[in-house]
Every structure is written in C-alpha cells, then in structure tokens.
Scaffold this active site. Structure first.
Site, PDB file in Angstrom:
ATOM      1  CG  HIS A  56      13.847  -3.430  -5.981  1.00 36.15           C
ATOM      2  ND1 HIS A  56      12.977  -2.518  -5.282  1.00 36.15           N
ATOM      3  CD2 HIS A  56      13.503  -4.566  -4.972  1.00 36.15           C
ATOM      4  CE1 HIS A  56      11.928  -2.935  -4.432  1.00 36.15           C
ATOM      5  NE2 HIS A  56      12.445  -4.195  -4.474  1.00 36.15           N
ATOM      6  CD  GLU A  58      14.090   1.113  -9.003  1.00 35.07           C
ATOM      7  OE1 GLU A  58      14.059  -0.170  -9.073  1.00 35.07           O
ATOM      8  OE2 GLU A  58      13.051   1.661  -8.655  1.00 35.07           O
ATOM      9  CB  CYS A  86      10.477   1.210  -3.377  1.00 35.16           C
ATOM     10  SG  CYS A  86      11.948   0.335  -3.226  1.00 35.16           S
ATOM     11  CB  CYS A  89      14.977   1.787  -5.490  1.00 37.04           C
ATOM     12  SG  CYS A  89      14.800   0.054  -5.568  1.00 37.04           S
TER      13      CYS A  89
END
Length: 165
Positions: A56, A58, A86, A89
C-alpha cells in the site's frame, strides 16, 4: 503559508504519486510523508505489480521514511494520502508514531480513519494521530471513480470478446 494551503499543496504531490500508480494499472492511491516542511518519502500502490498485499502507498512511504531517517519513530511527521487509510495502514501509522494524517477521499468499505472506525485517534493506544479528512477530496474521489469505471468497462469488453470465441 496557512495550514490549509500546505495541506492542499502536499495533497497535490500525493495525487501525482497516485497518477503514477494509475499509469501502471494500479489503484491510484498516492502518499507523501512530510517532516518539517520537507518531503521525506513519496510512494504509490504497488499491490498488483509486486503481487504483495502489503504494498500500500502508506506502508511504502513509512518504510521509505524510516530508511531515510534511520529510525522507526516518525514523530513530528504528517502523512498525506489520497484515500482514507485501511486498518493495516492505520495500525502502521500509529505504530510508527506519525503525528498527523491528512487524507482526500473517504473509504466507505475499508476506511479506518473515521468512516468505518477510527483507529488513528483510538485513545486506548499509546499513540494517536490527528486526522484531517477531505483535503482535495473531490479530486481524489473522482480519480478513483474514473479508474474503477474504466476497469469495469475493460472487464465488460473482455467478457464480451470471450463470449464470441
């Protein structure tokens, strides 16, 4: 420069990262980590190209920043991300001690910075991140919507072609 102006500027950089993801066929999510008005990390989603669930934007930005600073604590930093983080993260942001998270589009299916739940400001954790939502939100949301519209269209056309064979 006012905080709102800074937020919009750094979110524009996160949007540029998201465009890089889109060019690779990735979900267009970008992240920029800033400390002391300096960008210390910039990343975008790589889940499809790297076949990694944890790639991801992040997490990649956090990892990049930790390597650059040679520290796992990112106190004094702000993460700008085009989509609400999410659970995975959000957990990483709390654990890495990011002070503030600014996101563009809300995520009604997985957002853990206030939409489904708010892990970032959960008082039972030993660290909380201040959250600012909706910065350039329409632009971030439209980029994601356009990506998924195009994806559905391509999948529909592919299915139609397969039916002809």
């Amino acid at each position: 420069m006012l905080q709102q102006e800074k937020d919009e500027y750094y979110m524009s950089l996160a949007l540029k990262e998201a465009k890089k993801a889109e060019e690779l066929g990735e979900v267009p999510i970008g992240a920029v980590l800033v400390k002391g008005d300096e960008v210390i990390a910039a990343a975008f989603n790589h889940r499809e190209t790297e076949h990694r669930a944890v790639a991801h934007a992040e997490l990649l930005a956090i990892d990049q920043a930790c390597r650059k600073l040679e520290a796992w604590r990112l106190s004094g930093s702000t993460l700008y991300v085009t989509l609400e983080p999410c659970a995975m993260c959000a957990g990483a942001l709390v654990l890495s001690r990011v002070d503030r998270v600014v996101y563009g589009a809300s995520d009604p299916k997985g957002g853990c910075a206030g939409t489904l739940m708010n892990l970032l400001e959960e008082e039972r954790f030993n660290h909380q991140c201040e959250v600012t939502a909706g910065v350039r939100g329409e632009e971030c949301s439209e980029m994601l919507s356009a990506f998924f519209r195009g994806l559905r269209k391509r999948n529909k056309e592919k299915k139609k072609l397969q039916g002809r064979q």
